[in-house]
Design a protein around this motif. Structure first.
Motif, PDB file in Angstrom:
ATOM      1  N   ARG A 235     -10.054  -1.465   4.918  1.00  0.00           N
ATOM      2  CA  ARG A 235     -11.210  -2.056   4.227  1.00  0.00           C
ATOM      3  C   ARG A 235     -10.772  -3.006   3.132  1.00  0.00           C
ATOM      4  O   ARG A 235     -11.368  -4.061   2.937  1.00  0.00           O
ATOM      5  N   HIS A 236      -9.732  -2.655   2.410  1.00  0.00           N
ATOM      6  CA  HIS A 236      -9.255  -3.523   1.335  1.00  0.00           C
ATOM      7  C   HIS A 236      -8.654  -4.807   1.891  1.00  0.00           C
ATOM      8  O   HIS A 236      -8.908  -5.898   1.385  1.00  0.00           O
ATOM      9  N   SER A 237      -7.872  -4.679   2.940  1.00  0.00           N
ATOM     10  CA  SER A 237      -7.200  -5.873   3.484  1.00  0.00           C
ATOM     11  C   SER A 237      -8.140  -6.761   4.284  1.00  0.00           C
ATOM     12  O   SER A 237      -7.855  -7.942   4.486  1.00  0.00           O
TER      13      SER A 237
ATOM     14  N   TYR B 235       0.838  -1.190   0.000  1.00  0.00           N
ATOM     15  CA  TYR B 235       0.000   0.000   0.000  1.00  0.00           C
ATOM     16  C   TYR B 235       0.880   1.250   0.000  1.00  0.00           C
ATOM     17  O   TYR B 235       0.850   2.043   0.915  1.00  0.00           O
TER      18      TYR B 235
END
Length: 113
Positions: free
Chosen positions: A110-112, A88
């Motif tokens: 949120r992505h992970s 990231y």
């Protein structure tokens, strides 16, 4: 799900999606009906071909048993875990966060998750 006749020695099982087709094909590969000669998977179908017309009713009943068992026929067993390394630190991370109206930390979380 529909079962459709396909000649004298085969039945075509139509499923709702490719995921169901994969699970049913795997299940029937591991637990074939008596007399099964071939299983032919396609996008959302599995063709079950048996040796003789006399074996077709048993093959149909075999499939119906898995379906009637509900989720029991859906393989819940070991699934291969695929880990994808992620970093990231891209130049566009803050732009993406801004576009989504969140902080970069929130975007990463949120992505992970």
């Amino acid at each position: 799900m529909r079962l459709l006749p396909a000649g004298r020695t085969a039945v075509l099982v139509e499923l709702d999606d490719a995921g169901q087709r994969r699970r049913l094909h795997r299940t029937l590969s591991e637990h074939p009906a008596v007399g099964t000669v071939d299983l032919v998977p396609a996008q959302t179908t599995v063709l079950i071909d048996v040796e003789s017309p006399d074996q077709l009713p048993a093959a149909v009943a075999h499939v119906q048993e898995f379906i009637a068992a509900g989720l029991d026929w859906v393989e819940q067993g070991a699934r291969e875990i695929v880990e994808v390394p992620v970093r990231y630190d891209g130049l566009d991370l803050s732009d993406v966060a801004e576009l989504l109206s969140m902080t970069t930390d929130e975007l990463v979380k949120r992505h992970s998750d």
